[in-house]
Design an enzyme around this catalytic site. Structure first.
Site, short mmCIF file in Angstrom:
data_model
loop_
_atom_site.label_atom_id
_atom_site.label_comp_id
_atom_site.label_asym_id
_atom_site.label_seq_id
_atom_site.Cartn_x
_atom_site.Cartn_y
_atom_site.Cartn_z
N TYR A 50 0.83 -1.21 0.00
CA TYR A 50 0.00 0.00 0.00
C TYR A 50 0.86 1.26 0.00
O TYR A 50 0.35 2.35 -0.26
CB TYR A 50 -0.91 0.04 1.24
CG TYR A 50 -1.81 -1.15 1.44
CD1 TYR A 50 -2.05 -2.08 0.41
CD2 TYR A 50 -2.43 -1.35 2.66
CE1 TYR A 50 -2.87 -3.17 0.63
CE2 TYR A 50 -3.26 -2.45 2.88
CZ TYR A 50 -3.47 -3.36 1.86
OH TYR A 50 -4.28 -4.42 2.08
N HIS A 108 1.03 -11.70 1.97
CA HIS A 108 -0.09 -10.99 1.36
C HIS A 108 -0.83 -11.84 0.31
O HIS A 108 -2.06 -11.81 0.25
CB HIS A 108 0.42 -9.70 0.72
CG HIS A 108 -0.61 -8.64 0.59
ND1 HIS A 108 -0.30 -7.30 0.47
CD2 HIS A 108 -1.96 -8.68 0.54
CE1 HIS A 108 -1.41 -6.58 0.37
NE2 HIS A 108 -2.42 -7.40 0.41
#
Length: 273
Positions: A50, A108
């Site tokens: 992010y 992730h």
């Protein structure tokens, strides 16, 4: 406002409701996280991918809550599977967050075409054993990925963070996770707004005097999932944590359960590479 906690299989306790910063612009992250912390959130979810970990860390320092009162999750980027890469990536995330210990660190994506997620997972096991991470888990793992970890590694993931919302309830993954003692954490819990105008949701919201978003988030909570809504609008940030003064009855819960249409919004973990 008291948010319930979930005790993970490692014994670590995580607030059931958190604040996600996926797609929050870098320049807005600190303000958004400060707003969330001031509204009562004590669980912040970010990721290296992010690119806003520094903003999260800056907000933690600016608000000045005791470290033990805020639960922080971050995630390993897809390009960093592998022993050396994973160690370096975790060190970079820790520096960006300016945290000595991360509460929860996740792989992730499994990236099965690269076939290095078991190698990465074993590094997470070492990080936990060394005390750098309190709990370790995965994100977007399908049952076959979980089965392989259980067969080839030593530690069962504490969490599987996956896409779950009324239109895509991801039941096979959720059920496989729960059978293995892995907590399910829902991202995109509102389906990027797709469920909020459904009659079953708006009818319940009107009956209870709450918003459609609150209805959907309360549905997640009552179904036992950890949930991490995201908003940069202060009013919505505050509304999204205001879930604990009402309950859905079984008919209302079942009506939302029935909205499952298999409509995935994000990538398919079987093919993301």
């Amino acid at each position: 406002m008291t948010v319930p906690v979930v005790t993970l299989n490692s014994g670590v306790r995580i607030p059931q409701l958190g604040f996600g910063v996926f797609q929050v612009p870098v320049e807005e992250t600190q303000r958004a996280v400060e707003t969330a912390l001031e509204a009562g959130y004590r669980h912040i979810d970010t990721a290296a991918a992010y690119r806003n970990e520094e903003g999260v860390g800056a907000a933690l320092r600016a608000v000045g809550l005791p470290r033990e009162e805020v639960f922080v999750t971050t995630k390993l980027s897809n390009d960093d599977h592998g022993r050396g890469e994973t160690l370096a990536a975790f060190a970079a995330s820790s520096r960006a967050l300016r945290l000595d210990v991360v509460d929860l660190y996740l792989v992730h994506w499994p990236l099965p075409s690269r076939d290095r997620y078991v190698e990465a997972w074993k590094v997470l096991e070492k990080l936990q054993a060394d005390g750098a991470v309190r709990a370790i888990g995965v994100s977007n793992f399908l049952p076959e990925h979980l089965d392989r970890l259980r067969a080839e590694a030593d530690v069962v993931p504490a969490v599987n963070q996956v896409e779950v919302h009324p239109g895509f309830q991801n039941r096979a993954v959720s059920e496989a996770s729960e059978r293995a003692g892995i907590a399910v954490e829902a991202y995109s819990p509102l389906g990027q707004g797709a469920a909020l105008d459904k009659a079953e949701v708006t009818r319940t919201a009107a009956a209870l005097g709450v918003t459609p978003a609150q209805v959907v988030l309360r549905w997640h909570v009552q179904r036992g999932r950890i949930v991490i809504p995201k908003s940069v609008t202060p009013e919505r940030v505050r509304e999204n944590i205001d879930l604990f003064g009402f309950e859905l009855d079984e008919d209302q819960l079942a009506a939302i359960d029935a909205l499952d249409a298999g409509e995935r919004i994000g990538g398919d973990p079987a093919t993301v590479s």
